[in-house]
Scaffold this active site. Structure first.
Site, PDB file in Angstrom:
ATOM      1  CE  LYS A   1      11.003  -9.679 -14.107  1.00 43.45           C
ATOM      2  NZ  LYS A   1      12.007  -9.742 -13.101  1.00 43.45           N
TER       3      LYS A   1
ATOM      4  CE  LYS B   1      10.100  -2.151  -8.434  1.00 45.44           C
ATOM      5  NZ  LYS B   1      10.553  -3.185  -9.383  1.00 45.44           N
TER       6      LYS B   1
ATOM      7  CD  GLU C   1      14.715 -11.855 -13.073  1.00 47.96           C
ATOM      8  OE1 GLU C   1      14.356 -12.480 -12.058  1.00 47.96           O
ATOM      9  OE2 GLU C   1      14.326 -10.692 -13.314  1.00 47.96           O
TER      10      GLU C   1
ATOM     11  CG  ASN D   1       2.210   0.159   3.821  1.00 44.55           C
ATOM     12  OD1 ASN D   1       1.896  -0.978   3.496  1.00 44.55           O
ATOM     13  ND2 ASN D   1       3.420   0.635   3.663  1.00 44.55           N
ATOM     14  N   GLY D   2       0.237  -1.909   6.094  1.00 47.94           N
ATOM     15  CA  GLY D   2       0.792  -2.922   7.003  1.00 47.94           C
ATOM     16  C   GLY D   2      -0.290  -3.876   7.455  1.00 47.94           C
TER      17      GLY D   2
ATOM     18  CD1 TRP E   1      -0.943  -5.858  -3.934  1.00 48.77           C
ATOM     19  CD2 TRP E   1      -0.628  -6.654  -1.861  1.00 48.77           C
ATOM     20  NE1 TRP E   1      -0.601  -7.187  -4.037  1.00 48.77           N
ATOM     21  CE2 TRP E   1      -0.397  -7.698  -2.783  1.00 48.77           C
ATOM     22  CE3 TRP E   1      -0.479  -6.921  -0.505  1.00 48.77           C
ATOM     23  CZ2 TRP E   1      -0.032  -8.981  -2.391  1.00 48.77           C
ATOM     24  CZ3 TRP E   1      -0.113  -8.201  -0.111  1.00 48.77           C
ATOM     25  CH2 TRP E   1       0.108  -9.221  -1.050  1.00 48.77           C
TER      26      TRP E   1
ATOM     27  CG  HIS F   1      16.842 -35.678 -13.687  1.00 50.82           C
ATOM     28  ND1 HIS F   1      17.247 -36.983 -13.539  1.00 50.82           N
ATOM     29  CD2 HIS F   1      17.944 -34.971 -14.033  1.00 50.82           C
ATOM     30  CE1 HIS F   1      18.550 -37.061 -13.776  1.00 50.82           C
ATOM     31  NE2 HIS F   1      18.994 -35.857 -14.069  1.00 50.82           N
TER      32      HIS F   1
ATOM     33  NE  ARG G   1       4.482   1.804  -0.638  1.00 56.08           N
ATOM     34  CZ  ARG G   1       5.542   1.274  -0.057  1.00 56.08           C
ATOM     35  NH1 ARG G   1       6.727   1.401  -0.607  1.00 56.08           N
ATOM     36  NH2 ARG G   1       5.419   0.632   1.083  1.00 56.08           N
TER      37      ARG G   1
ATOM     38  CB  CYS H   1      -0.938   0.113   1.213  1.00 54.13           C
ATOM     39  SG  CYS H   1      -1.941  -1.327   1.503  1.00 54.13           S
TER      40      CYS H   1
ATOM     41  CD  GLU I   1       7.430 -10.045 -12.092  1.00 51.96           C
ATOM     42  OE1 GLU I   1       6.977  -9.695 -11.001  1.00 51.96           O
ATOM     43  OE2 GLU I   1       8.636  -9.940 -12.385  1.00 51.96           O
TER      44      GLU I   1
HETATM   45  O1  M6R Z   1      12.628  -4.986  -3.447  1.00 49.60           O
HETATM   46  P1  M6R Z   1      13.143  -6.394  -3.447  1.00 49.60           P
HETATM   47  O2  M6R Z   1      14.290  -6.583  -4.390  1.00 49.60           O
HETATM   48  O3  M6R Z   1      13.474  -6.897  -2.085  1.00 49.60           O
HETATM   49  O4  M6R Z   1      11.942  -7.255  -3.999  1.00 49.60           O
HETATM   50  C1  M6R Z   1      12.005  -8.647  -4.064  1.00 49.60           C
HETATM   51  C2  M6R Z   1      10.884  -9.212  -4.910  1.00 49.60           C
HETATM   52  O5  M6R Z   1       9.640  -8.886  -4.366  1.00 49.60           O
HETATM   53  C3  M6R Z   1      10.943  -8.698  -6.359  1.00 49.60           C
HETATM   54  O6  M6R Z   1      12.176  -8.974  -6.951  1.00 49.60           O
HETATM   55  C4  M6R Z   1       9.821  -9.348  -7.194  1.00 49.60           C
HETATM   56  O7  M6R Z   1      10.049 -10.708  -7.339  1.00 49.60           O
HETATM   57  C5  M6R Z   1       9.723  -8.652  -8.563  1.00 49.60           C
HETATM   58  N1  M6R Z   1       8.366  -8.359  -8.883  1.00 49.60           N
HETATM   59  C6  M6R Z   1      10.266  -9.485  -9.664  1.00 49.60           C
HETATM   60  O8  M6R Z   1      10.176  -8.828 -10.890  1.00 49.60           O
END
Ligand code: M6R
Length: 615
Positions: A492, A610, A488, A101-102, A75, A511, A27, A2, A495
């Site tokens: 990408k 984020k 990675e 937020n929390g 969020w 395997h 956020r 949030c 997500e």
């Molecule tokens: O801010 P951070 O690097 O600690 O965040 C970690 C993950 O939440 C972040 O890398 C997330 O997996 C991204 N959305 C990936 O693109």
């Protein structure tokens, strides 16, 4: 997660809050709301949806007048995203209004007590419980808002960044922080509150970042008074001078932040090593490392803790540190590490990697490692973030604000920092030859131009994206240094396009995952020059034999894989050790274009935010 924003001063609050919410939308973006004080009443407008939905609703619902206000972009944690659960929340009397937020973990027992006292609740949120607890304490103890907040927060368990005000005392905003970030922008007779400094960057360069368990009463007349929540003692806060500028947080002509950030990589990688890497003189000098280098050199092992993309950067670092510096490395998901009673010794060095510097699991892992005596080093992007403050020392990546939820430039700049640390340690320990050391320094300096070159393949990658945009599944394979890149690449894609994708070490395919391969299955194989090249070629043959469609990332000039693969994406030649910095580029572009072609919201994918400031 949030985002929260607040304003008190002489300007109209609404445009500042609205603009601030747009900047904080990374956020959380499942609902949004504002509360404004118009001189007589509190006016609240809130809605499920994005800040743009709020903007349309406000226009028909409330007057936007008022020089005091708060706003929220959500969020969801407690309660589904809907209009009622959106923030701000009123107390039962309608006197108090809050944004949060929390998570308040013990909200259920507090709610029960309040229900027993006759309180009613309209939403399913923990936040509405908190504002009513504050109201009840204010009444019971006959105290002012600030004092009531302090007493209430001593009763709650959880995490929060809150901002609230009282319609009977509309000349102050009370804020508090534990676990979630909260910045206060210090203007001339005006003050801003936000989850990060971006909402007020055009108004002031001065900000206070509240520490955990601190609260502040922000008043137009008396300024900002910061206190400890535990014992009410006054704190003399440090006022930071911000180095952010507006251009950095705008799209700069790109359709999406993600594309802008992908394209920024040549320049931000340079920013990451600028002044730290002097290749001609054989020097790597990292401010945060110099005073602590003995800790690294004497370490029994390095434990890397991180989440998501940052965890993938940690996996790349495992290869580099072990290869060059000959230090054993373990890479841990912070969320697992924090709960599994890990064996940590005083001779362990823990490296925490985080773009945002606010990830709750990583923060908790750091605290645990510190409690057990380890030295903790941070690799963060956001200056002044909680993780950068919680670690003993560290190195900033200097990637600039990363706003697209899918992490791109954070990954390559994290690897750049970790590569410099590994090279520095290897040189110090004598575990790398002088020649190799010097070659790698020079090669690292070449990476920005190689990344720029890799970006030129975008039109070809767009065509490949068009061919595969309707695929239901993808497999990503890589070996050695490029196994984390496969993970990675898959992350990408899933997500931002919501296509199921899995990353695997190429040799593991036989395997299990090989059973998935048929003519419908696109397999992205990272097949650049490396010690494993022939082995990867064999893996490609195995996929071909099962009619899988091969999209290969190859080194420019490659002919062998080019003849085998259905599609290729070329990258410039680099040493294998540095190859993740370039092989990741076509994978970022591929996922970006597939998501755009599918009409997905690339910068704000569903269900994500984020920075993940909740567990
Ligand atoms: O801010 P951070 O690097 O600690 O965040 C970690 C993950 O939440 C972040 O890398 C997330 O997996 C991204 N959305 C990936 O693109």
């Amino acid at each position: 997660m949030c985002g929260i924003v607040g304003y008190i001063g002489e300007r109209e609050a609404y445009p500042i809050i609205l603009n601030g919410l747009k900047r904080l939308e990374y956020r959380g973006y499942d609902s949004a709301g504002v509360a404004l004080y118009d001189g007589t009443h509190i006016q609240v407008s809130k809605t499920k949806g994005k800040v743009a939905d709020l903007e349309s609703r406000v226009a028909s619902e409330i007057s936007t007048q008022g020089k005091l206000g708060i706003g929220h972009t959500r969020w969801a944690t407690h309660g589904v995203p809907n209009d009622i659960n959106s923030h701000p929340h009123y107390s039962n009397s309608g006197d108090l209004v809050i944004i949060h937020n929390g998570i308040i973990e013990n909200y259920a027992s507090i709610k029960q007590e309040l229900l027993n006292r006759g309180y009613t609740f309209t939403s399913d949120t923990d936040t509405e419980v908190l504002v009513n607890l504050i109201e009840e304490i204010k009444k019971q103890h006959n105290v002012k808002l600030g004092k009531a907040v302090q007493i209430a927060l001593n009763q709650v368990v959880g995490a929060y960044a809150i901002a609230l005000f009282d319609r009977n005392k509309p000349n102050e905003i009370v804020v508090a922080k534990l676990g979630s970030p909260l910045a206060i922008g210090m203007g001339d007779d005006e003050f801003f509150v936000a989850s990060d400094a971006t909402p007020f960057i055009e108004f002031t360069n001065n900000a206070i970042y509240l520490e955990d368990e601190e609260m502040a009463i922000i008043s137009k007349r008396k300024g900002v008074k910061v206190r400890k929540i535990k014992d009410d003692s006054l704190v003399d806060p440090y006022i930071h001078e911000l180095a952010l500028n507006l251009e950095q947080i705008e799209k700069g002509g790109y359709d999406h932040f993600m594309l802008k950030e992908i394209n920024e990589q040549p320049s931000v990688i340079k920013d990451t090593y600028r002044g730290r890497l002097l290749a001609d003189r054989g020097i790597i000098k990292l401010g945060g490392l110099e005073d602590h280098i003995q800790k690294f050199l004497n370490a029994d092992r390095i434990i890397i803790v991180a989440c998501g993309t940052s965890w993938h950067a940690g996996l790349v670092a495992e290869y580099i540190f072990e290869d060059w510096a000959r230090i054993p490395v373990e890479v841990e998901y912070a969320s697992e590490f924090r709960y599994r009673n890990p064996v940590i010794g005083e001779k362990d060095v823990v490296i925490a990697i985080s773009q945002s510097g606010e990830t709750a699991d990583t923060l908790a892992a750091i605290k645990l490692a510190k409690e057990r005596g380890a030295f903790v080093y941070g690799v963060c992007n956001v200056v002044g973030s909680s993780i950068s403050r919680e670690t003993h020392s560290g190195t900033y990546t200097h990637a600039g604000p990363e706003i697209g939820v899918a992490s791109t430039k954070a990954f390559t700049t994290q690897i750049t920092v970790l590569t410099m640390i590994a090279l520095r340690l290897a040189n110090e320990k004598g575990t790398i030859s002088k020649g190799d050391y010097m070659t790698h320094l020079r090669e690292l300096e070449m990476i920005p131009s190689h990344v720029a070159e890799a970006l030129k393949s975008e039109p070809n990658i767009k065509e490949i994206a068009h061919v595969f945009m309707d695929a239901a599944n993808f497999l990503y394979l890589g070996r050695g240094y490029n196994f984390p890149v496969a993970l990675e690449g898959a992350l990408k894609l899933k997500e931002i396009s919501y296509i199921h994708a899995e990353g695997y070490p190429a040799a593991e395919m036989k395997h299990g995952p090989i059973a998935l391969i048929d003519e419908q299955m696109p397999v992205v194989v990272i097949a650049v020059n490396s010690n494993h090249y022939e082995k990867v070629v064999s893996n490609i043959e195995e996929i071909k034999a099962r009619k899988g469609k091969i999209i290969a990332v190859v080194t420019e000039g490659d002919t062998v894989v080019r003849n085998l693969a259905d599609y290729v994406m070329e990258v410039p030649r680099t040493p294998e050790t540095l190859s993740p910095l370039v092989t990741t580029i076509p994978l970022q572009l591929l996922s970006y274009h597939i998501a755009v072609m599918l009409g997905k919201n690339v910068d704000q994918p569903r269900n994500l935010a984020k920075s993940v400031t909740v567990e």
